[in-house]
Every structure is written in C-alpha cells, then in structure tokens.
Motif scaffolding. Structure first.
Motif, PDB file in Angstrom:
ATOM      1  N   MET A  46      10.367  54.088 -12.772  1.00 22.55           N
ATOM      2  CA  MET A  46      11.030  54.083 -14.076  1.00 22.55           C
ATOM      3  C   MET A  46      12.432  54.716 -13.995  1.00 22.55           C
ATOM      4  SD  MET A  46       9.299  52.488 -16.311  1.00 22.55           S
ATOM      5  CE  MET A  46       8.777  51.344 -15.061  1.00 22.55           C
ATOM      6  N   PHE A  47      12.552  55.745 -13.188  1.00 17.60           N
ATOM      7  CA  PHE A  47      13.868  56.359 -12.993  1.00 17.60           C
ATOM      8  C   PHE A  47      14.812  55.362 -12.328  1.00 17.60           C
ATOM      9  CE2 PHE A  47      16.805  58.906 -10.319  1.00 17.60           C
ATOM     10  CZ  PHE A  47      17.497  59.533 -11.344  1.00 17.60           C
ATOM     11  N   ALA A  48      14.345  54.669 -11.301  1.00 17.67           N
ATOM     12  CA  ALA A  48      15.178  53.685 -10.602  1.00 17.67           C
ATOM     13  C   ALA A  48      15.588  52.546 -11.538  1.00 17.67           C
ATOM     14  CB  ALA A  48      14.440  53.144  -9.380  1.00 17.67           C
ATOM     15  N   VAL A  49      14.649  52.083 -12.365  1.00 12.51           N
ATOM     16  CA  VAL A  49      14.963  51.024 -13.329  1.00 12.51           C
ATOM     17  C   VAL A  49      16.019  51.514 -14.321  1.00 12.51           C
ATOM     18  CG1 VAL A  49      14.013  49.696 -15.275  1.00 12.51           C
ATOM     19  CG2 VAL A  49      12.776  49.800 -13.107  1.00 12.51           C
ATOM     20  N   GLY A  50      15.875  52.734 -14.800  1.00 11.84           N
ATOM     21  CA  GLY A  50      16.856  53.294 -15.733  1.00 11.84           C
ATOM     22  C   GLY A  50      18.236  53.433 -15.117  1.00 11.84           C
ATOM     23  N   VAL A  51      18.291  53.885 -13.878  1.00 19.24           N
ATOM     24  CA  VAL A  51      19.583  54.015 -13.188  1.00 19.24           C
ATOM     25  C   VAL A  51      20.216  52.644 -13.014  1.00 19.24           C
ATOM     26  CG1 VAL A  51      20.653  54.583 -10.968  1.00 19.24           C
ATOM     27  CG2 VAL A  51      19.071  56.189 -12.028  1.00 19.24           C
ATOM     28  N   PHE A  52      19.419  51.661 -12.605  1.00 19.21           N
ATOM     29  CA  PHE A  52      19.932  50.305 -12.406  1.00 19.21           C
ATOM     30  C   PHE A  52      20.463  49.712 -13.706  1.00 19.21           C
ATOM     31  CE2 PHE A  52      19.217  45.679 -12.449  1.00 19.21           C
ATOM     32  CZ  PHE A  52      20.098  45.313 -11.443  1.00 19.21           C
ATOM     33  N   LEU A  53      19.697  49.843 -14.792  1.00 18.96           N
ATOM     34  CA  LEU A  53      20.140  49.303 -16.082  1.00 18.96           C
ATOM     35  C   LEU A  53      21.396  50.018 -16.583  1.00 18.96           C
ATOM     36  CD1 LEU A  53      16.739  48.765 -17.917  1.00 18.96           C
ATOM     37  CD2 LEU A  53      18.243  47.030 -16.945  1.00 18.96           C
ATOM     38  N   GLY A  54      21.444  51.330 -16.418  1.00 22.57           N
ATOM     39  CA  GLY A  54      22.636  52.075 -16.821  1.00 22.57           C
ATOM     40  C   GLY A  54      23.853  51.671 -16.016  1.00 22.57           C
ATOM     41  N   TRP A  55      23.660  51.463 -14.723  1.00 22.73           N
ATOM     42  CA  TRP A  55      24.762  51.057 -13.847  1.00 22.73           C
ATOM     43  C   TRP A  55      25.284  49.678 -14.226  1.00 22.73           C
ATOM     44  CZ3 TRP A  55      24.725  47.208  -9.909  1.00 22.73           C
ATOM     45  CH2 TRP A  55      25.875  47.199  -9.125  1.00 22.73           C
TER      46      TRP A  55
END
Length: 96
Positions: free
Chosen positions: A53-62
C-alpha cells in the motif's frame, strides 16, 4: 561538505525518516490478515500489505505530481511565447 548539503536536502531527509518509520511499523506487524476482494480472499502477512500500500501510494503520488509539473511547464511555455510575441510587436511598432 557542499556535496553532502546538496545530497541531504530537507525534503530528502524527511522522506528517509518517513521510509524508516514505515519499515519499522511494517516489521512490527508480522501477523497474518485475511484480505477479501469480491470473489476471493487470501491470507497474507500484514507486513506485505503495508509495504504494498505504501508503494502504491508513492507511485500514485509520483504520477500525479509528474502530471502537474508537465502542465505547469506547458503553461509557462505558452505564457513566455505570448510575452515574446507581445515584445516583438512592440519592437516593430517602435521601428515605424
């Protein structure tokens, strides 16, 4: 020393601290959880769920931030082109 100052910007230091906090939090939650979605469910360690979930959030934010930057660059380029055209027309008027 200058190289270190360039490398350790406040934004990067905060990002490193948040990453460390997320990793510590994730490794403290090793128990299995059941993840259900429409027709299926799986049991996975909470650690993996947190990290995914952290990786998905970072990717979406990026990707969102990248889109904003492209939009801002286009706006600046179009405004600059308008200013150049305006200045060129003013120069032509002065030559007459």
């Amino acid at each position: 020393m200058e190289k270190l100052k360039e490398l350790l910007t406040p934004k990067r230091v905060i990002a490193i601290l948040v990453l460390i906090a997320i990793i510590v939090f994730a490794f403290q939650n090793l128990n299995l959880v059941e993840l259900s979605f429409i027709f299926f469910s799986i049991k996975i360690p909470l650690l993996f769920l947190i990290l995914i979930m952290f990786a998905v959030g970072v990717f979406l934010g990026w990707t969102y931030k990248k889109g904003d930057a492209k939009k801002a660059i286009k706006n600046i380029q179009s405004e600059t082109q308008k200013e150049i055209s305006n200045l060129q027309s003013q120069i032509e008027d002065l030559k007459k």
